[in-house]
Design an enzyme around this catalytic site. Structure first.
Site, PDB file in Angstrom:
ATOM      1  N   GLU A   1      -9.518  -8.526   7.396  1.00 20.93           N
ATOM      2  CA  GLU A   1     -10.843  -8.183   6.873  1.00 20.93           C
ATOM      3  C   GLU A   1     -11.074  -6.678   6.833  1.00 20.93           C
ATOM      4  O   GLU A   1     -11.855  -6.197   6.029  1.00 20.93           O
ATOM      5  CB  GLU A   1     -11.927  -8.890   7.678  1.00 20.93           C
TER       6      GLU A   1
ATOM      7  N   HIS B   1       0.849  -1.197   0.000  1.00 22.71           N
ATOM      8  CA  HIS B   1       0.000   0.000   0.000  1.00 22.71           C
ATOM      9  C   HIS B   1       0.882   1.245   0.000  1.00 22.71           C
ATOM     10  O   HIS B   1       1.855   1.311   0.755  1.00 22.71           O
ATOM     11  CB  HIS B   1      -0.900  -0.013   1.241  1.00 22.71           C
TER      12      HIS B   1
END
Length: 189
Positions: A143, A110
């Protein structure tokens, strides 16, 4: 033991190629066993063809939902007998189906120093916030988007004349450097 890596990419594929180079030049032991792309004829697919790496297209637009896409990805990676999966510019949120199939073995890269600037357009977020330091993070996927355990980070100064393209280029250089290290760390457990 040699590592069999699966890679997911949506765009140009420079992080994918950096991983292939790391295996081929000895900093990682093993191989990229499979590349999965979700956009036909993207740069990552062309790189895989040039590098002789097996690839598959799993177009998210042809799946009724994210869960079915992720089930197809799990099947593809299991068929290829991969040990670890890297989301190297995969511009889709994944579901517990994929995360659960590769617990602590699913890595994302990222373009921010997480936990800052999670989600889309992290470089734009950093520029809008006026920070003087940006960077990139390789982390395990959880998640919650961009919230998994951090494996490696690299910082990049934000220069006074930086725009989105110039800052992105400097961050990407660091992504290519830290992603193989993150793979090695995750492979060691």
């Amino acid at each position: 033991m040699p590592l069999r890596l699966g890679v997911m990419a949506s765009g140009a594929g420079s992080n994918f190629e950096a991983l292939v180079d790391s295996f081929r030049h000895g900093s990682l032991c093993g191989e990229v066993a499979l590349l999965v792309v979700n956009n036909r004829d993207c740069g990552a697919q062309r790189r895989a063809e040039r590098l002789g790496i097996d690839w598959e297209l799993h177009d998210h637009r042809l799946q009724p939902n994210r869960e079915q896409l992720d089930q197809a990805l799990v099947q593809a990676f299991r068929t290829a007998s991969v040990d670890l999966v890297v989301m190297a510019g995969w511009m889709r949120v994944v579901t517990p189906i994929l995360i659960g199939a590769f617990p602590n073995r699913l890595i994302n890269i990222h373009p921010s120093l997480l936990p800052s600037f999670r989600g889309l357009d992290a470089v734009g977020q950093a520029l809008a916030a006026g920070v003087t330091l940006a960077g990139c993070t390789a982390h395990l996927v959880s998640e919650e988007v961009d919230a998994g355990r951090i494996l490696v980070q690299a910082a990049v100064p934000v220069l006074s004349g930086d725009d989105h393209a110039s800052l992105s280029r400097r961050i990407q250089v660091q992504e290519h450097r830290i992603l193989p290290l993150a793979v090695a760390l995750a492979a060691q457990g």
